[in-house]
Design an enzyme around this catalytic site. Structure first.
Site, PDB file in Angstrom:
ATOM      1  N   ASP A 141       1.000  -1.213  -0.007  1.00 37.52           N
ATOM      2  CA  ASP A 141       0.154   0.297  -0.074  1.00 37.52           C
ATOM      3  C   ASP A 141       0.781   1.308  -0.061  1.00 37.52           C
ATOM      4  O   ASP A 141       0.375   2.347   0.642  1.00 37.52           O
ATOM      5  CB  ASP A 141      -0.941   0.043   1.131  1.00 37.52           C
ATOM      6  CG  ASP A 141      -2.228   1.030   1.253  1.00 37.52           C
ATOM      7  OD1 ASP A 141      -2.692   1.330   2.203  1.00 37.52           O
ATOM      8  OD2 ASP A 141      -2.124   1.479  -0.036  1.00 37.52           O
ATOM      9  N   GLU A 199     -11.539   3.981  -0.950  1.00 40.45           N
ATOM     10  CA  GLU A 199     -11.849   4.478   0.412  1.00 40.45           C
ATOM     11  C   GLU A 199     -12.602   5.481   0.469  1.00 40.45           C
ATOM     12  O   GLU A 199     -12.499   6.539  -0.038  1.00 40.45           O
ATOM     13  CB  GLU A 199     -10.551   4.484   1.278  1.00 40.45           C
ATOM     14  CG  GLU A 199      -9.527   5.574   0.901  1.00 40.45           C
ATOM     15  CD  GLU A 199      -8.352   4.813   0.122  1.00 40.45           C
ATOM     16  OE1 GLU A 199      -8.708   3.853  -0.637  1.00 40.45           O
ATOM     17  OE2 GLU A 199      -7.301   5.229   0.115  1.00 40.45           O
TER      18      GLU A 199
HETATM   19  O1  LIG Z   1      -0.692   7.077  -3.166  1.00 46.06           O
HETATM   20  C1  LIG Z   1      -1.242   6.372  -2.632  1.00 46.06           C
HETATM   21  N1  LIG Z   1      -0.391   5.684  -1.555  1.00 46.06           N
HETATM   22  C2  LIG Z   1       0.857   6.060  -1.513  1.00 46.06           C
HETATM   23  C3  LIG Z   1       1.327   5.669  -0.130  1.00 46.06           C
HETATM   24  C4  LIG Z   1       2.479   5.832   0.181  1.00 46.06           C
HETATM   25  C5  LIG Z   1       2.786   5.683   1.820  1.00 46.06           C
HETATM   26  O2  LIG Z   1       3.844   4.769   1.675  1.00 46.06           O
HETATM   27  C6  LIG Z   1       5.137   5.182   2.417  1.00 46.06           C
HETATM   28  N2  LIG Z   1       6.288   4.593   1.773  1.00 46.06           N
HETATM   29  C7  LIG Z   1       6.757   3.811   2.407  1.00 46.06           C
HETATM   30  C8  LIG Z   1       8.092   3.000   1.923  1.00 46.06           C
HETATM   31  C9  LIG Z   1       8.520   3.409   0.906  1.00 46.06           C
HETATM   32  O3  LIG Z   1       9.632   2.857   0.276  1.00 46.06           O
HETATM   33  C10 LIG Z   1       7.954   4.340   0.021  1.00 46.06           C
HETATM   34  C11 LIG Z   1       6.858   5.156   0.487  1.00 46.06           C
HETATM   35  C12 LIG Z   1       4.801   6.718   2.063  1.00 46.06           C
HETATM   36  O4  LIG Z   1       5.912   7.267   3.112  1.00 46.06           O
HETATM   37  C13 LIG Z   1       3.477   6.774   2.251  1.00 46.06           C
HETATM   38  O5  LIG Z   1       3.074   6.868   3.958  1.00 46.06           O
HETATM   39  C14 LIG Z   1      -2.595   6.103  -2.318  1.00 46.06           C
HETATM   40  C15 LIG Z   1      -3.464   7.049  -3.143  1.00 46.06           C
HETATM   41  C16 LIG Z   1      -4.855   6.924  -3.084  1.00 46.06           C
HETATM   42  N3  LIG Z   1      -5.778   7.901  -3.967  1.00 46.06           N
HETATM   43  O6  LIG Z   1      -6.892   7.641  -4.138  1.00 46.06           O
HETATM   44  O7  LIG Z   1      -5.020   8.926  -4.536  1.00 46.06           O
HETATM   45  C17 LIG Z   1      -5.536   5.981  -2.428  1.00 46.06           C
HETATM   46  C18 LIG Z   1      -4.971   4.824  -1.755  1.00 46.06           C
HETATM   47  O8  LIG Z   1      -5.214   3.959  -0.971  1.00 46.06           O
HETATM   48  C19 LIG Z   1      -3.429   5.012  -1.799  1.00 46.06           C
HETATM   49  O9  LIG Z   1      -2.751   3.877  -0.968  1.00 46.06           O
HETATM   50 MG   LIG Z   2      -4.089   2.531  -0.474  1.00 50.71          MG
END
Ligand SMILES: O=C(NC/C=C/[C@H]1O[C@@H](n2ccc(=O)cc2)[C@H](O)[C@@H]1O)c1cc([N+](=O)[O-])cc(O)c1O
Ligand SMILES: [Mg+2]
Length: 214
Positions: A141, A199
């Site tokens: 995620d 969500e």
């Molecule tokens: O972009 C999304 N998620 C990116 C999540 C990123 C997370 O993972 C961490 N991370 C931890 C370790 C790493 O190596 C890199 C990042 C980042 O620091 C952040 O906390 C997203 C977007 C939407 N949306 O509707 O736009 C809906 C969702 O459910 C999503 O999950």
């Molecule tokens: Mg997500």
């Protein structure tokens, strides 16, 4: 000074959830994000699918890629058997500070190890630094363009065994096309799509469950 969204989510937990009650923490975040401001938690609809997969796998070792505020971290950990461990990787130090407090409010510090850093750097260190053999369940995620490279990296590092389950959020929205194509076409995975909604919205999204065949 202006608060951040994660700080406001933590505030909602501290005001509305009961210390030591993980499900009340999950409920407080969902109510806040549904009624006050949207946030990228897996949410309650997809969360029910997540719960069913966690219960079915009954994992002793879980890896979560992307902690954010700790919503799915707490949701998963609340269903784990005694002595099971969840390692969650978070890149953003500000998010990590909030997630640690959400995890503490839920009383789940003993089951959860939050590690700060990039998945690409931390995955190769899992065995030596964190004493992990293989993961029974991985919840993806984090950044959507990292799902595929990190899956290949977990294979290369011997972190997946025959039967390990990968569960990926957002395979439709925002979408992870290269990952989806890979797990659905590779003979080494048995994949299944669970249709749901993004969500707190009516937009289609879903979870992809992929069993590693070894
Ligand atoms: O972009 C999304 N998620 C990116 C999540 C990123 C997370 O993972 C961490 N991370 C931890 C370790 C790493 O190596 C890199 C990042 C980042 O620091 C952040 O906390 C997203 C977007 C939407 N949306 O509707 O736009 C809906 C969702 O459910 C999503 O999950
Ligand atoms: Mg997500």
């Amino acid at each position: 000074t202006q608060s951040t969204r994660p700080q406001r989510i933590l505030g909602a937990v501290q005001q509305n959830a009961t210390r030591g009650d993980p499900r009340s923490v999950v409920r407080a975040i969902d109510q806040y994000c549904r009624n006050q401001e949207w946030a990228m938690n897996v949410g309650d609809e997809k969360g029910c699918i997540l719960d069913s997969v966690v219960s079915e796998v009954n994992p002793a070792t879980v890896l979560e890629l992307g902690t954010y505020c700790g919503y799915s971290t707490v949701r998963i950990a609340s269903l784990l058997p005694p002595h099971a461990k969840l390692i969650t990787l978070e890149f953003n130090p500000e998010f990590a500070v909030i997630a640690r407090q959400v995890i503490a409010w839920a009383g789940l510090e003993d089951k959860i190890q939050l590690v700060e850093g990039a998945s690409g750097d931390l995955i190769p260190k899992m065995k030596e630094q964190f004493g992990v053999e293989t993961f029974d369940l991985v919840f993806l995620d984090h950044w959507k363009d990292r799902y595929l490279p990190d899956t290949k990296l977990m294979e290369e590092c011997g972190l997946l065994r025959k039967g390990s389950v990968l569960l990926a959020d957002n395979v439709i929205c925002p979408g992870t096309p290269d990952y989806l194509e890979f797990v659905r076409s590779s003979p080494r995975y048995e994949s299944q799509y669970f249709k749901s909604h993004l969500e707190y919205t009516k937009v289609e999204d879903g979870l992809e469950k992929s069993v590693f065949l070894g």
